[in-house]
Motif scaffolding. Structure first.
Motif, short mmCIF file in Angstrom:
data_model
loop_
_atom_site.label_atom_id
_atom_site.label_comp_id
_atom_site.label_asym_id
_atom_site.label_seq_id
_atom_site.Cartn_x
_atom_site.Cartn_y
_atom_site.Cartn_z
N GLY A 108 6.02 3.80 6.17
CA GLY A 108 5.36 4.15 4.92
C GLY A 108 4.59 2.96 4.36
N ARG A 109 4.17 3.08 3.11
CA ARG A 109 3.28 2.09 2.50
C ARG A 109 4.01 1.17 1.54
NH1 ARG A 109 0.59 6.85 3.46
NH2 ARG A 109 -1.43 6.59 4.51
N ILE A 110 3.54 -0.09 1.50
CA ILE A 110 4.01 -1.06 0.51
C ILE A 110 2.78 -1.56 -0.26
CG2 ILE A 110 5.07 -3.31 0.14
CD1 ILE A 110 6.83 -2.81 2.56
N ALA A 111 2.80 -1.35 -1.56
CA ALA A 111 1.64 -1.65 -2.40
C ALA A 111 1.36 -3.15 -2.47
CB ALA A 111 1.87 -1.11 -3.82
N GLY A 112 0.09 -3.50 -2.31
CA GLY A 112 -0.31 -4.89 -2.43
C GLY A 112 0.21 -5.80 -1.34
N SER A 113 0.87 -5.23 -0.34
CA SER A 113 1.42 -5.99 0.79
C SER A 113 2.29 -7.15 0.35
CB SER A 113 0.27 -6.50 1.68
OG SER A 113 -0.46 -5.42 2.20
N LYS A 114 3.15 -6.89 -0.63
CA LYS A 114 4.03 -7.96 -1.11
C LYS A 114 5.24 -7.36 -1.82
CE LYS A 114 1.30 -8.43 -5.36
NZ LYS A 114 0.44 -9.32 -6.17
N PHE A 115 6.30 -8.17 -1.89
CA PHE A 115 7.48 -7.82 -2.68
C PHE A 115 8.25 -9.11 -2.96
CE2 PHE A 115 8.80 -6.83 1.78
CZ PHE A 115 9.78 -7.80 1.94
N GLN A 116 9.29 -8.99 -3.77
CA GLN A 116 10.06 -10.15 -4.18
C GLN A 116 11.54 -9.89 -3.97
OE1 GLN A 116 8.79 -12.11 -7.88
NE2 GLN A 116 10.93 -12.27 -8.51
N ILE A 117 12.25 -10.88 -3.42
CA ILE A 117 13.70 -10.82 -3.26
C ILE A 117 14.30 -12.08 -3.87
CG2 ILE A 117 15.66 -10.70 -1.66
CD1 ILE A 117 13.82 -9.35 0.37
N ASN A 118 15.14 -11.92 -4.88
CA ASN A 118 15.81 -13.07 -5.52
C ASN A 118 14.80 -14.17 -5.91
OD1 ASN A 118 18.31 -11.80 -5.18
ND2 ASN A 118 18.60 -12.73 -3.16
N ASN A 140 -2.99 -2.86 1.26
CA ASN A 140 -1.61 -2.42 1.41
C ASN A 140 -1.12 -2.55 2.85
OD1 ASN A 140 -1.67 -1.59 -1.36
ND2 ASN A 140 -2.72 0.28 -0.73
N THR A 141 0.19 -2.42 3.01
CA THR A 141 0.82 -2.46 4.33
C THR A 141 1.31 -1.07 4.69
OG1 THR A 141 1.53 -4.75 4.06
CG2 THR A 141 2.71 -3.45 5.69
N LEU A 142 0.98 -0.61 5.89
CA LEU A 142 1.41 0.70 6.38
C LEU A 142 2.23 0.54 7.65
CD1 LEU A 142 1.30 3.85 6.38
CD2 LEU A 142 -0.82 3.65 7.70
N HIS A 143 3.41 1.15 7.67
CA HIS A 143 4.27 1.19 8.87
C HIS A 143 4.52 -0.20 9.46
CE1 HIS A 143 4.26 5.41 8.51
NE2 HIS A 143 3.18 5.70 9.20
N GLY A 144 4.65 -1.22 8.58
CA GLY A 144 5.09 -2.53 9.05
C GLY A 144 4.01 -3.54 9.28
N GLY A 145 2.74 -3.17 9.19
CA GLY A 145 1.66 -4.13 9.40
C GLY A 145 0.88 -3.88 10.67
N ILE A 154 0.01 5.60 -2.71
CA ILE A 154 1.10 4.74 -3.16
C ILE A 154 1.84 5.46 -4.29
CG2 ILE A 154 1.71 2.53 -4.20
CD1 ILE A 154 0.63 2.17 -1.42
N PRO A 155 3.17 5.53 -4.25
CA PRO A 155 3.90 6.18 -5.34
C PRO A 155 3.64 5.54 -6.70
CG PRO A 155 5.34 5.83 -3.45
CD PRO A 155 4.06 5.10 -3.16
N THR A 156 3.46 6.38 -7.69
CA THR A 156 3.23 5.88 -9.05
C THR A 156 4.55 5.57 -9.76
OG1 THR A 156 3.32 8.10 -10.04
CG2 THR A 156 1.16 7.31 -9.25
N ASP A 183 7.08 2.21 -0.67
CA ASP A 183 6.97 1.18 -1.71
C ASP A 183 8.28 0.92 -2.44
OD1 ASP A 183 5.38 -0.81 -2.88
OD2 ASP A 183 4.96 0.42 -4.65
N THR A 184 9.40 1.25 -1.82
CA THR A 184 10.70 1.02 -2.43
C THR A 184 10.95 -0.45 -2.78
OG1 THR A 184 11.79 2.98 -1.58
CG2 THR A 184 13.19 1.09 -1.96
N PRO A 185 10.48 -1.44 -1.99
CA PRO A 185 10.71 -2.84 -2.37
C PRO A 185 10.15 -3.19 -3.75
CG PRO A 185 10.04 -2.73 -0.08
CD PRO A 185 9.88 -1.35 -0.64
N ASN A 186 9.18 -2.42 -4.24
CA ASN A 186 8.58 -2.67 -5.55
C ASN A 186 9.00 -1.63 -6.59
OD1 ASN A 186 6.94 -4.97 -4.73
ND2 ASN A 186 5.77 -3.48 -3.54
N ARG A 187 9.97 -0.80 -6.24
CA ARG A 187 10.41 0.27 -7.14
C ARG A 187 11.93 0.28 -7.23
NH1 ARG A 187 6.60 2.26 -10.50
NH2 ARG A 187 4.59 2.34 -9.42
N LYS A 188 12.46 -0.38 -8.25
CA LYS A 188 13.91 -0.49 -8.40
C LYS A 188 14.58 0.86 -8.66
CE LYS A 188 14.00 -5.29 -10.01
NZ LYS A 188 14.38 -6.22 -11.11
N GLU A 189 13.77 1.83 -9.15
CA GLU A 189 14.35 3.14 -9.46
C GLU A 189 14.55 4.00 -8.23
OE1 GLU A 189 9.84 3.60 -10.41
OE2 GLU A 189 11.33 2.02 -10.16
#
Length: 327
Positions: free
Chosen positions: A62-72, A85-90, A191-193, A300-306
């Motif tokens: 799936g897709r990750i918005a802006g090709s970035k995320f944050q961990i800790n 964006n990133t699709l299916h891993g790059g 990308i999910p809103t 886009d779950t890495p950018n969606r805590k919900e």
């Protein structure tokens, strides 16, 4: 390593896989004498083109918005392969790697891939197994994975199903049921809103068997476009939130002409419906020739805590399955 195929079979089904992308190449129904999924033809063709046909998608399907995320508080920047964006891993997702076949029996094939730290920008050394196993009329697809760091993982199989005897026929005569009351709203880039809407009384309601031809004809009609804000109006490319149930039932797909039916089960929270409106490969593959039902976490779950989390902890083994019953 070369691209190599492997076969397992029983009296009901014959399964053929290839090591590039741990790809499902054939699901052959012996009684009906027909293959139930699309492929690119010669396995050598997979060197040059994937289209994700039958492949294992990762590190994040799936897709990750802006090709970035944050961990800790640490930001990670991913390989961009669909605009920003990133699709299916790059660009070199798991579908482009040669997986090692580490075990095969008469009814099981086990592939393994070791993805290094910062592969396509994702943190952690990740060890993945993809397991194909036959049990009577059931094909089990299992994923097991473990990392030495916190990271995000979302794996799926990207097979295009076509239950017609002639694979040149489209999927308009297929009927689909999805065990879902809700779907993810997406923007123009798919990308999910963050919004989740109910399917009831919408074009996205598949709680009872719905004919795909009628649905696609409606979604592409001028009148529907005037009254709808549906994105990607040439077909479906949408994540459905699977209703929890003790059987892990996700969806059923049937063809009343070939009398072939699939029942799909998984312990994953979402299923991506894609009606292949953008599919095209030489003179072999064309739009609406297959249907993808990809069991996975939400995009886009890495950018969606919900959303149900895809974050995995170091040195912990994770397991997910998809079970496909052919009848």
């Amino acid at each position: 390593m070369k691209i190599k195929s492997s076969v397992i079979e029983n009296k009901f089904l014959r399964i053929k896989t290839i090591n590039l992308g741990a790809t499902l190449y054939e699901v052959f129904h012996k009684k009906k004498k027909t293959n139930l999924i699309l492929n690119l033809g010669s396995i050598s063709g997979y060197k040059y083109k994937s289209l994700y046909v039958g492949a294992t998608c990762g590190r994040f399907a799936g897709r990750i918005a802006g090709s970035k995320f944050q961990i800790n508080k640490q930001k990670y920047y991913l390989n961009k392969n669909e605009g920003i964006n990133t699709l299916h891993g790059g660009k070199k997702g798991f579908d482009r790697f040669i997986w090692e076949k580490i075990n095969q029996t008469k009814n099981k094939i086990v592939y393994q891939l070791k993805s290094k730290h910062l592969d396509q920008g994702f943190p952690g050394n990740l060890d993945i197994k993809c397991i194909y196993e036959l049990e009577d009329k059931i094909l089990n697809i299992r994923y097991e994975y473990i990392s030495d760091q916190f990271t995000h993982v979302n794996l799926t199989n990207h097979s295009y199903w076509n239950l017609n005897y002639k694979k040149n026929d489209n999927i308009f005569n297929h009927n689909l049921k999805i065990n879902s009351d809700k779907y993810l709203v997406v923007n123009k880039k798919l990308i999910p809103t963050g919004k989740i809407k109910r399917t009831m009384k919408t074009i996205n309601d598949f709680n009872y068997y719905e004919n795909l031809g009628k649905k696609i004809k409606l979604i592409t009609s001028k009148n529907f476009k005037k009254i709808s804000n549906t994105i990607n109006q040439s077909g479906f490319d949408l994540t459905f939130c699977v209703n929890k149930n003790h059987k892990n039932f996700v969806a059923a797909l049937k063809n009343d002409y070939s009398k072939i039916k699939l029942d799909i089960y998984s312990n994953l929270p979402g299923v991506q419906l894609y009606t292949s409106q953008s599919l095209k490969y030489k003179k072999k593959l064309f739009p609406y020739q297959g249907i993808c039902l990809e069991n996975q976490y939400y995009p886009d779950t890495p950018n969606r805590k919900e959303f149900p989390s895809t974050l995995i902890k170091p040195n912990k083994l994770y397991k997910h399955f998809t079970k496909i019953k052919v009848s």
